[in-house]
Design an enzyme around this catalytic site. Structure first.
Site, PDB file in Angstrom:
ATOM      1  N   TRP A   1     -55.026 -10.933 -14.845  1.00 31.78           N
ATOM      2  CA  TRP A   1     -54.662  -9.525 -14.717  1.00 31.78           C
ATOM      3  C   TRP A   1     -55.863  -8.616 -14.437  1.00 31.78           C
ATOM      4  CZ3 TRP A   1     -49.789  -8.041 -13.985  1.00 31.78           C
ATOM      5  CH2 TRP A   1     -48.770  -8.922 -14.359  1.00 31.78           C
TER       6      TRP A   1
ATOM      7  N   GLY B   1     -47.591  -7.624 -21.298  1.00 34.12           N
ATOM      8  CA  GLY B   1     -47.364  -8.520 -20.164  1.00 34.12           C
ATOM      9  C   GLY B   1     -48.601  -8.651 -19.289  1.00 34.12           C
TER      10      GLY B   1
ATOM     11  N   GLU C   1     -48.211 -17.515  -8.640  1.00 39.83           N
ATOM     12  CA  GLU C   1     -48.199 -16.540  -9.738  1.00 39.83           C
ATOM     13  C   GLU C   1     -48.863 -15.224  -9.330  1.00 39.83           C
ATOM     14  OE1 GLU C   1     -50.092 -18.084 -13.221  1.00 39.83           O
ATOM     15  OE2 GLU C   1     -49.307 -16.517 -14.534  1.00 39.83           O
TER      16      GLU C   1
ATOM     17  N   GLN D   1     -42.156  -8.004 -25.617  1.00 42.47           N
ATOM     18  CA  GLN D   1     -42.648  -7.688 -24.267  1.00 42.47           C
ATOM     19  C   GLN D   1     -41.879  -6.478 -23.744  1.00 42.47           C
ATOM     20  OE1 GLN D   1     -42.512 -11.276 -21.805  1.00 42.47           O
ATOM     21  NE2 GLN D   1     -44.732 -11.314 -21.609  1.00 42.47           N
TER      22      GLN D   1
ATOM     23  N   TYR E   1     -47.724 -26.636 -23.602  1.00 37.92           N
ATOM     24  CA  TYR E   1     -48.122 -25.226 -23.592  1.00 37.92           C
ATOM     25  C   TYR E   1     -48.691 -24.845 -24.953  1.00 37.92           C
ATOM     26  CZ  TYR E   1     -47.950 -20.152 -23.578  1.00 37.92           C
ATOM     27  OH  TYR E   1     -48.301 -18.825 -23.690  1.00 37.92           O
TER      28      TYR E   1
ATOM     29  N   ASP F   1     -51.730  -9.371 -20.158  1.00 43.49           N
ATOM     30  CA  ASP F   1     -52.597  -9.974 -21.168  1.00 43.49           C
ATOM     31  C   ASP F   1     -54.067  -9.547 -21.213  1.00 43.49           C
ATOM     32  OD1 ASP F   1     -50.193 -11.345 -20.935  1.00 43.49           O
ATOM     33  OD2 ASP F   1     -51.057 -13.303 -21.266  1.00 43.49           O
TER      34      ASP F   1
HETATM   35  C1  DGY Z   1     -50.119 -16.981 -21.484  1.00 44.94           C
HETATM   36  O1  DGY Z   1     -50.080 -17.995 -22.178  1.00 44.94           O
HETATM   37  O2  DGY Z   1     -51.052 -16.711 -20.735  1.00 44.94           O
HETATM   38  C2  DGY Z   1     -48.980 -16.056 -21.515  1.00 44.94           C
HETATM   39  O3  DGY Z   1     -49.169 -15.007 -20.610  1.00 44.94           O
HETATM   40  C3  DGY Z   1     -48.753 -15.481 -22.876  1.00 44.94           C
HETATM   41  O4  DGY Z   1     -47.553 -14.789 -22.851  1.00 44.94           O
END
Ligand code: DGY
Length: 472
Positions: A383, A189, A426, A129, A105, A191
């Site tokens: 989003w 949250g 998701e 957050q 990640y 983004d």
């Molecule tokens: C991401 O890496 O997209 C996460 O939403 C960051 O918190």
């Protein structure tokens, strides 16, 4: 949890092709959700998803605990406890915890450079957050059949939650406006929500530290934020780590400083829940009452755009409204902060508008995260338009608390239908319900469990509180 058989309205997505689809057994859905949560569980925290998000995220942990409490209450409490281990010495609760070190990640733990300030046993991000965790704790406490255990859990977690809320007010509203500011879109949250675009476009001298994003290895490129936005996300992190994450410097100097509707609505609701915990524990409430009073007046004075009939955020650097019609405009109902007349207008003008949020020619499943009528609506991009289970969950509870039961039921039905159709992914394409983003996503599973529990237990989940009196 013994699930009640689903009613026809749970199983069918009226006037859509789903009508003929084979009905979904709620027990199967709950079992699948439980299996998924177990698969994603490290034993210490539940990963939001195994590939894309293999660490602990702040508001994810809260949504996960809300659903898990119906399945394994002790495990749900541990989810909260683990997140609180990441609390900084100054009270900040970070948005990502890296208890197991780096993974594939990005941003990796070292990118944040928070070690000098955090005081935590493992690396964390430097951002926060929305404090949904406080709401989750109250829910865990309120419906626990073992009220002695519930009280002990409340007493154990309350001091850390109070410290976080104190930090939020000191660090993010140092001049006492009544509203909290965020310094990065990730803190909301949501983004890459289009409402942040103008503020991001206005950033000068964008010069992110060297980085290589890895999110597109797990999720299709066109379902993730675009490159220009990602550069700006990293640019802001680069600036803040250069200021050693000093909250005073961030508030005074951050080029991105926004009073966001979602963040403030969720924080306001969380502080109503914090107050309820304080009352239950015999803790004085004066400090929390002062936050609630100031927050309520400021919310209604500063964040309501009367001409458009929408709650909108404010860019504190430019003074501009964050002009976008997105699903977070309904979150003041979850907070109980919307005046009833405004709530009515939001529902009648926007929520029920078939070109925006209601089922019509553009969408077959609600609620899109951005109104389908917006020129910035992108039905599959993160989003920018897809349906998110957590937004639906928040909005439907707000609707219910204001008496819009039929609207709440429709959102609930769609959320369950989406999971039944495409799995616990998701996010979902509002046009056809197809899967987007990461697969095997924990909060989608947890919140569907909560929605099904609502039916089987015969009553809505605890809270949300009714509107503030007056609406105070
Ligand atoms: C991401 O890496 O997209 C996460 O939403 C960051 O918190």
């Amino acid at each position: 949890m013994p699930p009640k058989p689903m009613s026809d309205s749970d199983m069918r997505h009226d006037d859509s092709p789903e009508q003929g689809a084979s009905p979904v057994d709620p027990a199967t859905l709950i079992r699948d959700a439980h299996d998924l949560l177990r698969r994603n569980d490290t034993g210490r925290f539940v990963k939001p998803s195994l590939g894309q998000y293999p660490h602990q995220w702040n508001w994810d942990a809260a949504f996960i605990a809300i659903g898990l409490r119906h399945l394994e209450r002790a495990r749900a409490r541990d989810e909260v406890r683990h997140l609180l281990k990441g609390q900084w010495a100054d009270g900040m609760l970070p948005h990502i915890l890296y208890p197991d070190g780096p993974s594939d990640y990005f941003p990796d733990p070292a990118f944040w450079r928070t070690d000098g300030r955090s005081g935590t046993p493992f690396a964390t991000s430097g951002l926060t957050q929305p404090p949904v965790l406080t709401t989750a704790v109250r829910m865990l406490v309120d419906d626990d059949p073992d009220q002695d255990a519930a009280r002990a859990f409340a007493a154990e977690t309350f001091p850390a939650l109070l410290r976080w809320h104190r930090w939020l007010h000191a660090a993010r509203d140092p001049h006492g406006t009544g509203l909290l500011a965020i310094v990065h879109p990730w803190e909301s949250g949501n983004d890459n929500a289009p409402r942040f675009r103008a503020a991001l476009d206005a950033l000068e001298g964008v010069a992110p530290p060297a980085y290589r994003r890895r999110d597109q290895a797990h999720v299709q490129r066109d379902e993730r934020p675009v490159a220009g936005e990602y550069d700006r996300f990293m640019h802001l992190i680069g600036l803040y780590r250069g200021w050693d994450w000093d909250p005073g410097a961030l508030y005074e100097r951050a080029p991105f400083l926004v009073q966001d509707v979602a963040f403030n609505a969720l924080a306001h609701r969380a502080e109503r829940d914090l107050r309820a915990l304080a009352v239950a524990l015999g803790h004085p409430t004066g400090e929390i009452d002062a936050w609630l009073d100031a927050g309520h007046s400021a919310f209604e004075e500063r964040l309501w755009d009367a001409p458009g009939g929408l709650y909108l955020g404010r860019d504190l650097r430019s003074g501009a409204w964050l002009r976008e019609n997105d699903v977070t405009t309904f979150l003041p109902l979850f907070a109980g902060v919307a005046a009833p007349g405004r709530a009515q207008r939001l529902v009648e003008t926007h929520l029920r508008d078939p070109s925006a949020y209601a089922r019509g020619t553009k969408i077959r499943f609600g609620l899109p995260s951005v109104a389908a009528s917006s020129p910035r609506f992108e039905p599959r991009r993160y989003w920018c338009g897809p349906v998110w289970a957590n937004m639906n969950w928040l909005v439907l509870q707000g609707l219910r608390s204001y008496g819009f039961d039929a609207d709440a039921d429709a959102v609930r039905r769609d959320t369950i239908a989406l999971a039944a159709r495409s799995g616990f992914v998701e996010y979902f394409d509002a046009r056809d319900g197809s899967a987007c983003g990461s697969r095997g996503f924990s909060w989608s599973a947890a919140l569907v469990v909560d929605l099904l529990a609502e039916a089987s237990e015969g009553a809505p989940a605890p809270g949300p509180p009714p509107p503030d009196p007056g609406s105070r």
